[in-house]
Structures are given as structure tokens and as C-alpha cells.
Design a protein around this motif. Structure first.
Motif, mmCIF file in Angstrom:
data_model
loop_
_atom_site.group_PDB
_atom_site.id
_atom_site.type_symbol
_atom_site.label_atom_id
_atom_site.label_comp_id
_atom_site.label_asym_id
_atom_site.label_seq_id
_atom_site.Cartn_x
_atom_site.Cartn_y
_atom_site.Cartn_z
ATOM 1 N N PRO A 171 0.715 -1.153 0.102
ATOM 2 C CA PRO A 171 -0.118 0.078 0.098
ATOM 3 C C PRO A 171 0.857 1.205 -0.128
ATOM 4 O O PRO A 171 0.453 2.242 -0.328
ATOM 5 C CB PRO A 171 -1.109 -0.089 1.228
ATOM 6 C CG PRO A 171 -1.019 -1.575 1.183
ATOM 7 C CD PRO A 171 0.264 -2.124 1.059
ATOM 8 N N TYR A 172 2.035 1.466 0.416
ATOM 9 C CA TYR A 172 2.765 2.421 0.749
ATOM 10 C C TYR A 172 3.817 2.548 -0.825
ATOM 11 O O TYR A 172 4.527 3.609 -0.571
ATOM 12 C CB TYR A 172 3.674 2.475 1.658
ATOM 13 C CG TYR A 172 2.629 2.526 3.129
ATOM 14 C CD1 TYR A 172 2.392 3.852 3.552
ATOM 15 C CD2 TYR A 172 2.527 1.400 3.964
ATOM 16 C CE1 TYR A 172 1.524 3.826 4.615
ATOM 17 C CE2 TYR A 172 1.618 1.582 4.990
ATOM 18 C CZ TYR A 172 1.000 2.690 5.183
ATOM 19 O OH TYR A 172 0.334 2.682 6.387
ATOM 20 N N ALA A 173 3.830 1.728 -1.494
ATOM 21 C CA ALA A 173 4.631 1.603 -2.784
ATOM 22 C C ALA A 173 4.126 2.868 -3.742
ATOM 23 O O ALA A 173 3.735 2.217 -4.712
ATOM 24 C CB ALA A 173 5.005 0.267 -2.954
ATOM 25 N N GLU A 174 4.445 3.842 -3.733
ATOM 26 C CA GLU A 174 4.053 4.922 -4.546
ATOM 27 C C GLU A 174 4.710 4.460 -5.975
ATOM 28 O O GLU A 174 5.846 4.181 -5.962
ATOM 29 C CB GLU A 174 4.089 6.363 -4.391
ATOM 30 C CG GLU A 174 3.508 6.685 -2.984
ATOM 31 C CD GLU A 174 3.946 8.032 -2.213
ATOM 32 O OE1 GLU A 174 3.152 8.935 -2.651
ATOM 33 O OE2 GLU A 174 4.769 7.980 -1.513
ATOM 34 N N THR A 175 4.219 4.837 -7.177
ATOM 35 C CA THR A 175 4.608 4.857 -8.333
ATOM 36 C C THR A 175 4.233 6.002 -9.127
ATOM 37 O O THR A 175 3.200 6.829 -8.821
ATOM 38 C CB THR A 175 3.849 3.749 -9.055
ATOM 39 O OG1 THR A 175 4.194 2.589 -8.311
ATOM 40 C CG2 THR A 175 4.329 3.333 -10.672
ATOM 41 N N GLY A 176 5.223 6.299 -9.953
ATOM 42 C CA GLY A 176 4.922 7.897 -10.713
ATOM 43 C C GLY A 176 6.178 7.783 -11.616
ATOM 44 O O GLY A 176 6.941 7.022 -11.947
ATOM 45 N N PRO A 177 5.616 9.099 -12.672
ATOM 46 C CA PRO A 177 6.669 9.249 -13.576
ATOM 47 C C PRO A 177 8.124 9.772 -13.395
ATOM 48 O O PRO A 177 8.187 10.401 -12.496
ATOM 49 C CB PRO A 177 5.945 10.054 -14.521
ATOM 50 C CG PRO A 177 4.910 10.972 -13.651
ATOM 51 C CD PRO A 177 4.991 9.748 -12.461
ATOM 52 N N ILE A 178 9.058 9.410 -13.972
ATOM 53 C CA ILE A 178 10.496 9.927 -13.907
ATOM 54 C C ILE A 178 10.984 10.097 -15.204
ATOM 55 O O ILE A 178 10.553 9.471 -16.321
ATOM 56 C CB ILE A 178 11.254 8.802 -12.947
ATOM 57 C CG1 ILE A 178 11.920 7.520 -13.653
ATOM 58 C CG2 ILE A 178 10.944 8.933 -11.626
ATOM 59 C CD1 ILE A 178 12.864 6.783 -12.880
ATOM 60 N N PHE A 179 12.466 10.666 -15.460
ATOM 61 C CA PHE A 179 13.058 10.873 -16.818
ATOM 62 C C PHE A 179 14.327 10.018 -16.213
ATOM 63 O O PHE A 179 14.910 10.055 -15.099
ATOM 64 C CB PHE A 179 13.180 12.098 -17.107
ATOM 65 C CG PHE A 179 11.960 12.903 -17.075
ATOM 66 C CD1 PHE A 179 11.045 12.470 -17.855
ATOM 67 C CD2 PHE A 179 11.878 14.206 -16.308
ATOM 68 C CE1 PHE A 179 9.955 13.196 -18.182
ATOM 69 C CE2 PHE A 179 10.793 14.651 -16.489
ATOM 70 C CZ PHE A 179 9.703 14.729 -17.201
ATOM 71 N N LEU A 180 15.153 9.561 -17.422
ATOM 72 C CA LEU A 180 16.149 8.987 -17.385
ATOM 73 C C LEU A 180 17.048 9.402 -18.717
ATOM 74 O O LEU A 180 16.398 9.400 -19.656
ATOM 75 C CB LEU A 180 16.487 7.501 -17.508
ATOM 76 C CG LEU A 180 15.877 6.875 -16.265
ATOM 77 C CD1 LEU A 180 15.688 5.237 -16.232
ATOM 78 C CD2 LEU A 180 16.870 7.200 -14.911
ATOM 79 N N CYS A 181 18.320 9.763 -18.616
ATOM 80 C CA CYS A 181 19.105 9.882 -19.920
ATOM 81 C C CYS A 181 19.020 8.536 -20.672
ATOM 82 O O CYS A 181 18.982 7.618 -19.981
ATOM 83 C CB CYS A 181 20.566 10.032 -19.598
ATOM 84 S SG CYS A 181 21.049 11.687 -18.646
#
Length: 156
Positions: A67-77
């Protein structure tokens, strides 16, 4: 005072994503070009230059789903970049403030630890949280969009 270190995403996981591995939603990263405006790479912890290849993907900075494992967008080279090993503050920490939250070793939020912190206070608040033996790490997130920026741990 507790000494801290800023952690980039693990190189093995970043390399797998660059080779077409799947993100937290089971999808391959989107490939695009950086527009040069605030596209922070979570591996080198610097901004992706304008026109450089960039990956956009869903990231979950936890070892398992709960339940605490937030997921969201990120960027990488999109191209190889060195993992952050620098002393001091990574370049991507340039916003006026951030959301910092302490987590226990079993990846649960330590209630009462979440706080919007002015940029200049990041190190002090992270050290304060990590002085508590029950807090294993501190995640730094955007105060505006809640995007994961990086993790802070005790320095060895």
C-alpha cells in the motif's frame, strides 16, 4: 549530526530500462528528446540537456508492491550516464521546496515524517529523520507533482 548521502537509481536497473526492460507498469520506457526544461535524470542526478535522448517511465522505488509503494513518472538519460557519486548536493535539487518522507526498513511511511521542506533545509531535515534508528531511508519527492526525485540514506 547524522551524515547523509544522496542515492541515484541503481545502475543495473537503469541499464535494463535502457535496453528495453519494462517499467513499474510492465511497459517499455517511452523514448523522446529532452526539451531542456527541468528533465532530471534519476541516475546521474543532473538535468538532461536539450535535444538529448530521454526515457520517460513509471518508477516504483520499493522492492515490492504494497500500500505504501508509490509509483510515478520519472526521466532518465537515454544514453549511458555515470551514476551520481558526487559529494554535496545533486544538481537536480533546484526547486524551491520538496516533500521529504521517512520510511522504515519494511518500506512503510513513518507517520509524522512527511514534510514540505525549503530547498536549503533538505540536508538538515533528512539528517534529523535519519537520526531516528527506526527510519531506514528518506525519499525526496516534488512538492508540486509528487514525482520521486531521489533517496537519501545514512552515509557509511
Amino acid at each position: 549530526m547524522t551524515r547523509i548521502r544522496f542515492l541515484p537509481l541503481p545502475t543495473d536497473k537503469v541499464d535494463a530500462l535502457r535496453r528495453g526492460g519494462t517499467d513499474a507498469h510492465g511497459l517499455p520506457p517511452e523514448r523522446t528528446l529532452s526539451d531542456g526544461s527541468d528533465n532530471p535524470c534519476r541516475h546521474c542526478l543532473d538535468f538532461i540537456p536539450e535535444g538529448a535522448g530521454m526515457l520517460v517511465l513509471a518508477w516504483r522505488p520499493f522492492t515490492r508492491i504494497h500500500p505504501y509503494a508509490e509509483t510515478g513518472p520519472i526521466f532518465l538519460c537515454a544514453q549511458d550516464c555515470p551514476a551520481w557519486h558526487g559529494a554535496g548536493r545533486p544538481p537536480i535539487l533546484s526547486s524551491p521546496d520538496y516533500l521529504l518522507k521517512g520510511y522504515t526498513a519494511d518500506e512503510r511511511i513513518r507517520y509524522g515524517s512527511g514534510k514540505i521542506v525549503a530547498n536549503a533545509g533538505i540536508e538538515a531535515y533528512a539528517a534529523e529523520l535519519l537520526a531516528d534508528d527506526e527510519i531506514a531511508f528518506v525519499d525526496v519527492r516534488s512538492a508540486r507533482n509528487n514525482c520521486f526525485q531521489l533517496r537519501i540514506a545514512r552515509a557509511d
